[in-house]
Scaffold this motif. Structure first.
Motif, short mmCIF file in Angstrom:
data_model
loop_
_atom_site.label_atom_id
_atom_site.label_comp_id
_atom_site.label_asym_id
_atom_site.label_seq_id
_atom_site.Cartn_x
_atom_site.Cartn_y
_atom_site.Cartn_z
N LEU A 149 0.84 -1.04 -0.09
CA LEU A 149 -0.03 -0.18 -0.05
C LEU A 149 0.91 1.23 0.10
N ASN A 150 1.89 1.23 0.91
CA ASN A 150 2.92 2.40 0.98
C ASN A 150 3.39 2.68 -0.41
N GLU A 151 3.69 1.42 -1.16
CA GLU A 151 4.59 1.87 -2.59
C GLU A 151 3.55 2.36 -3.61
N LYS A 152 2.25 1.51 -3.66
CA LYS A 152 1.44 1.91 -4.46
C LYS A 152 0.90 3.29 -4.54
N TYR A 153 0.52 3.62 -3.20
CA TYR A 153 -0.20 5.15 -2.88
C TYR A 153 0.74 6.20 -2.44
N ASN A 154 2.13 5.69 -2.40
CA ASN A 154 3.08 6.59 -1.61
C ASN A 154 2.44 7.04 -0.20
N GLY A 155 1.92 5.96 0.49
CA GLY A 155 1.58 6.52 1.83
C GLY A 155 2.44 6.05 2.98
N ARG A 156 1.97 6.62 4.11
CA ARG A 156 2.91 6.63 5.44
C ARG A 156 1.92 5.77 6.30
N ILE A 157 2.02 4.36 6.10
CA ILE A 157 1.27 3.53 7.08
C ILE A 157 2.18 2.98 7.90
N ILE A 158 2.47 3.03 9.17
CA ILE A 158 3.36 2.40 10.16
C ILE A 158 2.77 1.37 10.79
N GLU A 159 3.55 0.30 10.90
CA GLU A 159 3.07 -0.97 11.77
C GLU A 159 3.47 -0.80 13.31
N THR A 160 2.72 -1.38 14.04
CA THR A 160 2.85 -1.40 15.43
C THR A 160 2.33 -2.53 16.25
N SER A 161 2.82 -2.74 17.36
CA SER A 161 1.99 -3.89 18.15
C SER A 161 1.58 -3.68 19.33
N VAL A 162 0.41 -3.94 19.72
CA VAL A 162 0.07 -3.95 21.03
C VAL A 162 -0.26 -5.22 21.83
N PRO A 163 -0.31 -5.39 23.06
CA PRO A 163 -0.64 -6.58 23.83
C PRO A 163 -1.83 -7.01 23.20
N ALA A 164 -1.61 -8.21 22.47
CA ALA A 164 -3.03 -8.65 21.68
C ALA A 164 -4.19 -9.05 22.81
N LEU A 165 -5.07 -8.45 22.29
CA LEU A 165 -6.49 -8.58 23.11
C LEU A 165 -7.67 -9.13 22.14
N ALA A 166 -7.89 -10.51 22.37
CA ALA A 166 -9.11 -10.89 21.33
C ALA A 166 -10.29 -10.53 21.95
N ILE A 167 -10.39 -9.16 21.89
CA ILE A 167 -11.68 -8.61 22.07
C ILE A 167 -12.39 -7.85 21.03
N SER A 168 -13.52 -8.00 20.75
CA SER A 168 -14.49 -7.54 19.69
C SER A 168 -15.57 -6.94 20.06
N SER A 169 -16.42 -6.00 19.43
CA SER A 169 -17.53 -5.50 19.95
C SER A 169 -18.70 -6.75 19.38
N THR A 170 -18.34 -7.17 18.38
CA THR A 170 -19.21 -8.48 18.01
C THR A 170 -19.24 -9.41 18.94
N ASP A 171 -18.15 -9.82 19.66
CA ASP A 171 -18.03 -10.92 20.61
C ASP A 171 -18.85 -10.33 21.71
N ILE A 172 -18.87 -9.03 22.06
CA ILE A 172 -19.34 -8.42 23.42
C ILE A 172 -20.86 -8.59 23.28
N ARG A 173 -21.35 -8.14 22.00
CA ARG A 173 -22.84 -8.10 21.81
C ARG A 173 -23.24 -9.66 21.93
N GLU A 174 -22.49 -10.79 21.35
CA GLU A 174 -23.08 -12.13 21.22
C GLU A 174 -23.02 -12.32 22.65
N ARG A 175 -22.09 -12.29 23.63
CA ARG A 175 -21.90 -12.51 24.86
C ARG A 175 -23.44 -12.00 25.73
N ILE A 176 -23.61 -10.74 25.45
CA ILE A 176 -24.96 -10.35 26.16
C ILE A 176 -26.32 -11.17 25.55
N LYS A 177 -26.18 -11.18 24.18
CA LYS A 177 -27.27 -12.04 23.70
C LYS A 177 -27.49 -13.41 24.35
N LYS A 178 -26.34 -14.05 24.85
CA LYS A 178 -26.19 -15.27 25.47
C LYS A 178 -26.50 -15.38 27.03
#
Ligand code: ATP
Ligand code: MG
Length: 206
Positions: A149-178
């Motif tokens: 993407l950076n090559e194709k569009y001359n972009g400035r996308i920087i990669e970073t990493s954060v402590p992996a949290l397997a959390i998503s809003s979808t999962d939260i909504r499903e938990r509430i439903k159940k």
């Protein structure tokens, strides 16, 4: 010169995945401020049912309240049109100092979808992107994608990493439903807001 982070999302609801990502990026990239921007009518999610802008705005406010470097912007929810990030960023630019640098913060999933976003080339010229991998994302593939993407569009996308949290809003909504617990997955105030307003139930009693 200020460095400002922008964190777009549906925030339906906001959770610790969003908050950890924002805070880690804020400190790592020495950002002065991060604006959370709840989406108005997100183009990618318009078919699915999403909570009202009001509820998502309040939850985002509650979730960010303990961090003085976090603000919530109404820029998208006050606009009745479909929210395209390119337009949001241009509009946001008008409200800040010209010399400020903008960093759009996203999870890796957004990077994979980026080419489907409106006016990618223009968008990548407007701000830098900071992309964090999410659980389930192949890091090598992400790096390759970012490089392409950076090559194709001359972009400035920087990669970073954060402590992996397997959390998503979808999962939260499903938990509430159940009827499962969502404790410690998102801020307590947001949890209370969800219960008080009967969000994500099978039958919404309002
Ligand atoms: P949904 O499941 O409804 O899509 P979500 O959890 O993906 O919700 P969004 O509001 O869609 O949340 O995400 C906003 C931004 O936050 C996106 O760029 C997304 O990639 C990022 N994000 C969400 N959850 C995480 C997480 N656990 N770790 C890193 N980034 C995340
Ligand atoms: Mg998402």
């Amino acid at each position: 010169m200020k460095k400002i982070g922008l964190m777009g999302g549906t925030f339906d609801p906001i959770h610790y995945g969003h908050l950890v990502l924002a805070e880690q990026v804020r400190t790592r990239f020495k950002l002065d401020m991060i604006y959370f921007i709840p989406a108005g009518l997100p183009p990618h999610k318009k078919q699915k049912e999403i909570s009202s802008s009001k509820d998502r705005y309040f939850m985002t406010l509650l979730g960010t309240i303990t961090n003085s470097y976090f603000e919530v912007s109404k820029i998208e929810i006050e606009d009745d049109n479909i929210s395209y990030t390119v337009n949001t960023i241009k509009k946001f630019r008008e409200t800040i100092d010209n010399s400020s640098e903008l960093y759009f913060i996203t999870g890796a999933d957004a990077i994979y979808e980026l080419e489907t976003w409106k006016n990618v080339r223009e968008l990548l010229g407007l701000c830098s992107f900071i992309a964090a991998s999410r659980p389930g994302v192949d890091k090598n593939k992400l790096s390759e994608k970012i490089h392409m993407l950076n090559e194709k569009y001359n972009g400035r996308i920087i990669e970073t990493s954060v402590p992996a949290l397997a959390i998503s809003s979808t999962d939260i909504r499903e938990r509430i439903k159940k009827g499962q617990s969502i404790k410690y997955i998102l801020p307590e105030s947001v949890e209370y807001y969800i219960y008080k307003n009967n969000l994500y139930r099978e039958k919404q009693i309002r």
